[in-house]
Design a protein around this motif. Structure first.
Motif, mmCIF file in Angstrom:
data_model
loop_
_atom_site.group_PDB
_atom_site.id
_atom_site.type_symbol
_atom_site.label_atom_id
_atom_site.label_comp_id
_atom_site.label_asym_id
_atom_site.label_seq_id
_atom_site.Cartn_x
_atom_site.Cartn_y
_atom_site.Cartn_z
ATOM 1 N N ALA A 95 0.849 -1.184 0.000
ATOM 2 C CA ALA A 95 0.000 0.000 0.000
ATOM 3 C C ALA A 95 0.885 1.235 0.000
ATOM 4 O O ALA A 95 1.850 1.311 0.764
ATOM 5 N N ASP A 97 1.240 5.564 -0.087
ATOM 6 C CA ASP A 97 0.757 6.944 -0.015
ATOM 7 C C ASP A 97 1.758 7.800 -0.764
ATOM 8 O O ASP A 97 2.900 7.965 -0.323
ATOM 9 N N LEU A 151 -1.871 -1.409 -3.544
ATOM 10 C CA LEU A 151 -2.936 -0.426 -3.355
ATOM 11 C C LEU A 151 -2.354 0.974 -3.425
ATOM 12 O O LEU A 151 -1.272 1.230 -2.910
ATOM 13 N N TYR A 152 -3.077 1.886 -4.050
ATOM 14 C CA TYR A 152 -2.603 3.263 -4.151
ATOM 15 C C TYR A 152 -3.774 4.223 -3.970
ATOM 16 O O TYR A 152 -4.940 3.850 -4.105
ATOM 17 N N ASP A 153 -3.448 5.452 -3.650
ATOM 18 C CA ASP A 153 -4.448 6.498 -3.460
ATOM 19 C C ASP A 153 -5.099 6.817 -4.801
ATOM 20 O O ASP A 153 -4.403 7.112 -5.781
ATOM 21 N N ALA A 194 -7.256 2.539 -4.037
ATOM 22 C CA ALA A 194 -7.943 2.448 -2.748
ATOM 23 C C ALA A 194 -8.860 3.659 -2.596
ATOM 24 O O ALA A 194 -8.458 4.779 -2.906
ATOM 25 N N HIS A 196 -10.755 6.869 -1.385
ATOM 26 C CA HIS A 196 -10.291 7.983 -0.553
ATOM 27 C C HIS A 196 -11.363 9.073 -0.570
ATOM 28 O O HIS A 196 -11.063 10.250 -0.722
ATOM 29 N N SER A 200 -13.870 8.595 4.576
ATOM 30 C CA SER A 200 -12.865 7.527 4.624
ATOM 31 C C SER A 200 -11.888 7.728 5.778
ATOM 32 O O SER A 200 -11.375 6.757 6.343
ATOM 33 N N LYS A 204 -10.909 4.976 8.613
ATOM 34 C CA LYS A 204 -9.500 4.602 8.802
ATOM 35 C C LYS A 204 -9.080 4.785 10.258
ATOM 36 O O LYS A 204 -8.375 3.938 10.818
ATOM 37 N N ASP A 268 -1.492 6.943 6.434
ATOM 38 C CA ASP A 268 -2.374 6.901 5.268
ATOM 39 C C ASP A 268 -2.203 5.598 4.491
ATOM 40 O O ASP A 268 -3.179 4.989 4.046
ATOM 41 N N PHE A 272 -4.999 2.468 3.794
ATOM 42 C CA PHE A 272 -5.413 1.809 2.552
ATOM 43 C C PHE A 272 -5.470 0.295 2.745
ATOM 44 O O PHE A 272 -6.346 -0.384 2.197
ATOM 45 N N SER A 276 -9.298 -1.537 2.730
ATOM 46 C CA SER A 276 -9.538 -2.322 1.514
ATOM 47 C C SER A 276 -10.025 -3.717 1.893
ATOM 48 O O SER A 276 -9.854 -4.160 3.024
#
Length: 339
Positions: A95, A97, A151-153, A194, A196, A200, A204, A268, A272, A276
């Motif tokens: 993941a 950020d 996973l990415y923003d 992911a 956002h 969210s 989180k 952050d 994710f 997820s």
């Protein structure tokens, strides 16, 4: 030079530079009880302080302070040795950020029971997305690791030049670098956005509290079923430093961290992972299928239900085959918490 009469380092007179590096310094922990000249009344006063102040002033716990976002954090519980043997067979999910000035890629190992252990991190700065996508997998390969997905923003899907139609996005550039490293799109881990969106951050925040929570018995020992869901290996120094340093948002103390107070990139990226759907659904505990022991009305037969005493043999059989949801382990399965 180092002046013993001052509490700081002065630059060298000739070069004007400080020649010392972090390797020249070592931290030696000293707490109030180490000083034999401290009065007993002073130690008693420290022991009478509220839990968080006592941990800071008496025990020398630097991870504890007022306004801390995640006060569940305990270095002796959440930080574990950097080992990979025990995660064989676990799912590996990365993941990220993204940030130009600073960004972080976390690699988490997820067990069938839903535990997560952060096994690797890469902190990067001022590197283009494609080059980052090419270089980061090299770090994973040094440990023989490869995530099944990254996973990415989803904000990385925004165009890097919105005024220019068809301009590449950060996500596309990063994926291009990964494909260049793995030499084919088939061998490249899937790159998944992911969410956002609105709300969210609150989710989180709640899930991070839940993942860090743990339980101890009256002796301060942690049983296997009381361990935190989230653990961090020692090699993830950036995560270990920044997660406990996060402060609550003064305007929303129950919902979020103060994003202006400290570096929150690791938080952050962890978010994710937690938000997820990469964790297995917990299997519901099966309940024993015992006959109804309470006499009552049977809708099917329109008559009285047989009492438990009418079927002793059947009940005995079911009781013998029934077991609770977990079995209390013996003394040898306890996990000691280091002092």
């Amino acid at each position: 030079e180092l002046d013993e009469n001052k509490n700081f380092i002065e630059p060298d007179d000739k070069t004007g530079e400080i020649s010392y590096t972090k390797e020249d310094f070592h931290y030696v922990k000293a707490i109030a009880t180490d000083n034999p000249h401290n009065a007993k009344s002073y130690i008693r006063m420290l022991r009478s302080l509220p839990d968080r102040l006592r941990a800071a002033f008496l025990d020398g716990n630097w991870d504890v302070f007022e306004g801390q976002a995640f006060d569940e954090w305990d270095r002796n519980v959440h930080v574990v040795p950097s080992m990979l043997q025990h995660i064989k067979g676990w799912r590996l999910v990365a993941a990220m950020d993204w940030g130009w000035r600073k960004g972080v890629m976390l690699l988490g190992a997820i067990s069938d029971e839903g535990d997560i252990e952060l096994v690797h991190e890469v902190v990067f700065s001022k590197i283009h997305a494609e080059e980052a996508g090419f270089q980061i997998p090299k770090r994973w390969e040094k440990l023989g690791l490869k995530p099944e997905l990254v996973l990415y923003d989803e904000q990385m899907d925004q165009s890097t030049a919105s005024h220019q139609k068809g301009a590449p996005t950060l996500a596309e550039d990063f994926l291009k670098g990964m494909i260049r490293h793995y030499r084919s799109i088939e061998d490249t881990p899937p790159f998944v956005a992911a969410p956002h969106g609105p709300g969210s951050r609150k989710v989180k925040y709640d899930l991070t509290h839940k993942a860090l929570a743990f339980k101890t018995d009256k002796l301060g020992k942690i049983h296997p079923w009381g361990r935190p869901r989230l653990r961090v290996q020692k090699r993830c120094k950036y995560t270990i430093r920044t997660i406990p340093a996060l402060q609550v948002d003064p305007d929303k103390p129950e919902d979020d961290v103060d994003i202006d107070s400290v570096d929150d990139h690791a938080y952050d990226a962890l978010g994710f992972l937690l938000t997820s759907r990469v964790f297995p659904d917990p299997e519901p505990e099966s309940e024993p299928n015992l006959p109804d022991r309470h006499p009552g009305f049977d809708k099917k037969t329109k008559g009285r239900k047989p009492a438990a005493t009418d079927m002793p043999d059947q009940i005995d059989e079911d009781l013998e085959s029934w077991s609770p949801g977990y079995q209390v382990p013996g003394q040898e399965t306890l996990v000691e918490v280091e002092d």
